[in-house]
Design a protein around this motif. Sequence first.
Motif, PDB file in Angstrom:
ATOM      1  N   ALA A   1       0.881  -1.170   0.155  1.00 48.68           N
ATOM      2  CA  ALA A   1      -0.159  -0.072   0.048  1.00 48.68           C
ATOM      3  C   ALA A   1       0.942   1.175  -0.092  1.00 48.68           C
ATOM      4  O   ALA A   1       0.763   2.278  -0.605  1.00 48.68           O
ATOM      5  N   ALA A   2       1.935   1.310   0.844  1.00 44.83           N
ATOM      6  CA  ALA A   2       2.797   2.190   0.729  1.00 44.83           C
ATOM      7  C   ALA A   2       3.559   2.641  -0.482  1.00 44.83           C
ATOM      8  O   ALA A   2       3.613   3.768  -0.955  1.00 44.83           O
ATOM      9  N   ALA A   3       3.821   1.493  -1.157  1.00 47.47           N
ATOM     10  CA  ALA A   3       4.643   1.614  -2.477  1.00 47.47           C
ATOM     11  C   ALA A   3       3.518   2.288  -3.406  1.00 47.47           C
ATOM     12  O   ALA A   3       3.723   3.004  -4.201  1.00 47.47           O
ATOM     13  N   ARG A   4       2.319   1.747  -3.164  1.00 49.26           N
ATOM     14  CA  ARG A   4       1.274   2.373  -4.425  1.00 49.26           C
ATOM     15  C   ARG A   4       1.027   4.008  -4.205  1.00 49.26           C
ATOM     16  O   ARG A   4       1.025   4.766  -4.999  1.00 49.26           O
ATOM     17  N   ARG A   5       0.878   4.238  -3.003  1.00 50.89           N
ATOM     18  CA  ARG A   5       0.915   5.525  -2.279  1.00 50.89           C
ATOM     19  C   ARG A   5       1.955   6.413  -2.998  1.00 50.89           C
ATOM     20  O   ARG A   5       1.974   7.471  -3.510  1.00 50.89           O
ATOM     21  N   LEU A   6       3.206   5.941  -2.622  1.00 47.39           N
ATOM     22  CA  LEU A   6       4.410   6.561  -3.048  1.00 47.39           C
ATOM     23  C   LEU A   6       4.506   6.722  -4.663  1.00 47.39           C
ATOM     24  O   LEU A   6       4.835   7.911  -5.247  1.00 47.39           O
ATOM     25  N   ALA A   7       3.822   5.820  -5.476  1.00 45.98           N
ATOM     26  CA  ALA A   7       3.934   5.845  -6.871  1.00 45.98           C
ATOM     27  C   ALA A   7       3.002   6.701  -7.377  1.00 45.98           C
ATOM     28  O   ALA A   7       3.274   7.576  -8.242  1.00 45.98           O
ATOM     29  N   ARG A   8       1.953   6.994  -6.674  1.00 43.45           N
ATOM     30  CA  ARG A   8       0.749   7.932  -7.088  1.00 43.45           C
ATOM     31  C   ARG A   8       1.394   9.217  -6.825  1.00 43.45           C
ATOM     32  O   ARG A   8       1.135  10.091  -7.798  1.00 43.45           O
ATOM     33  N   SER A   9       1.969   9.444  -5.553  1.00 43.45           N
ATOM     34  CA  SER A   9       2.429  10.834  -5.360  1.00 43.45           C
ATOM     35  C   SER A   9       3.479  11.072  -6.372  1.00 43.45           C
ATOM     36  O   SER A   9       3.372  12.250  -6.776  1.00 43.45           O
ATOM     37  N   CYS A  10       4.507  10.336  -6.858  1.00 43.59           N
ATOM     38  CA  CYS A  10       5.533  10.652  -7.646  1.00 43.59           C
ATOM     39  C   CYS A  10       4.988  11.017  -9.040  1.00 43.59           C
ATOM     40  O   CYS A  10       5.388  11.713  -9.918  1.00 43.59           O
TER      41      CYS A  10
END
Length: 406
Positions: A13-22
């Motif tokens: 989940a953290a990786a998905r949030r990070l990808a969306r933010s970037c």
Amino acid sequence: MAAAEPKPPTGAAAARRLARSCWSAFWDYETPKVIVVKNRRLGIVYRAVQLLILLYFVWYVFIVQKSYQDSETGPESSVITKVKGITLSEHKVWDVEEYVKPPEGGSVFSIITRIEVTPFQTLGTCAESMRVSNATCDSDEDCVAGQLDMLGNGLRTGRCVPYYHGSSKTCEVSAWCPVEDGASVSQFLGTMAPNFTILIKNSIHYPKFQFSKGNIENRKGGYLKHCTFHEVSDLYCPIFKLGYIVEQAGENFTELAHTGGVIGVIINWDCDLDLSASECNPKYSFRRLDPKHIPASSGYNFRFAKYYKINGSITRTLIKAYGIRIDVIVHGQAGKFSLIPTIINLATALTSIGVGSFLCDWILLTFMNKNKVYSHKKFDKMVDAPASEPSQQDCVLTDARGLAQL
């Protein structure tokens, strides 16, 4: 009771949030933060630098250099020359056919002003010139038969013979006799030479702009037969007196006529084609081209011979000619407005104004008393969150002191 659905791993989940933010950084708009510093001295420096840069581009780049124009250097050019006049020496009258070399009328020609004549030379044996090294002798033993000096006048016969005048002796050579310095006679042709007229016909063409022009004005009534060059009233009458050319080059005519020299006639065609064709005019300048202050190579001379037959034998007259060589040199530059160089130079000017900000930032952060405070105000710190707690701060800059948050 239904079984609870399994939760995805926290790390995924953290990786998905990070990808969306970037990924959002691709369409986010970023703008620099502006800080207003209330410092009069720094403000004066900033405006002064901007003003100097602006003056440089407006005055020098655009007005002096005309950088808004597309330019072309080195025009295609043709030069035709014609000399007129007669002069006297001690023995005869000289006309153009005799004192102008070569006679074709090109951009480089020589006007003979003094000669050293060695008449009635025939093939035979005679004494070598004393100017040749090792030519003097006391007996035949001092002369080696068959020896050839490349700076001499002929092939040595092995005999030691009396010189042409005086009691000296030199080695005998097989050559055109008598040799030059043994019987030469000097004649000065420069008495009337300052009044020789030289027509310099020049046409230029700039192929990039399809522009052509010549230095002769189209007038009727035999204009060229009655005019001489004047920078203001007769600019398009390219007929120059030889004395005028030498004077404009800053030389003494009598001295130059005796030793010879090279004078350059420079024609400059600098044309602003944004104006009318009548504003594109030739500019003439004159200067001496050979190194007159170096004794080893000063002056200008050359040799030629005239051949004829007397009683069936070939005879020649050797002439060492001193003269004024004229080199007509044409150069120039044409320019015309073009959108591309204008845009490039405007962009360069606008970018260069930022040098003032760079200079004042360097002064502000290096030499001012509160430079650390200014540094915290100007720069935001990136907070690197732990890997187990990813958030939008991984891709967003934050102000460490809470001064700003994007």
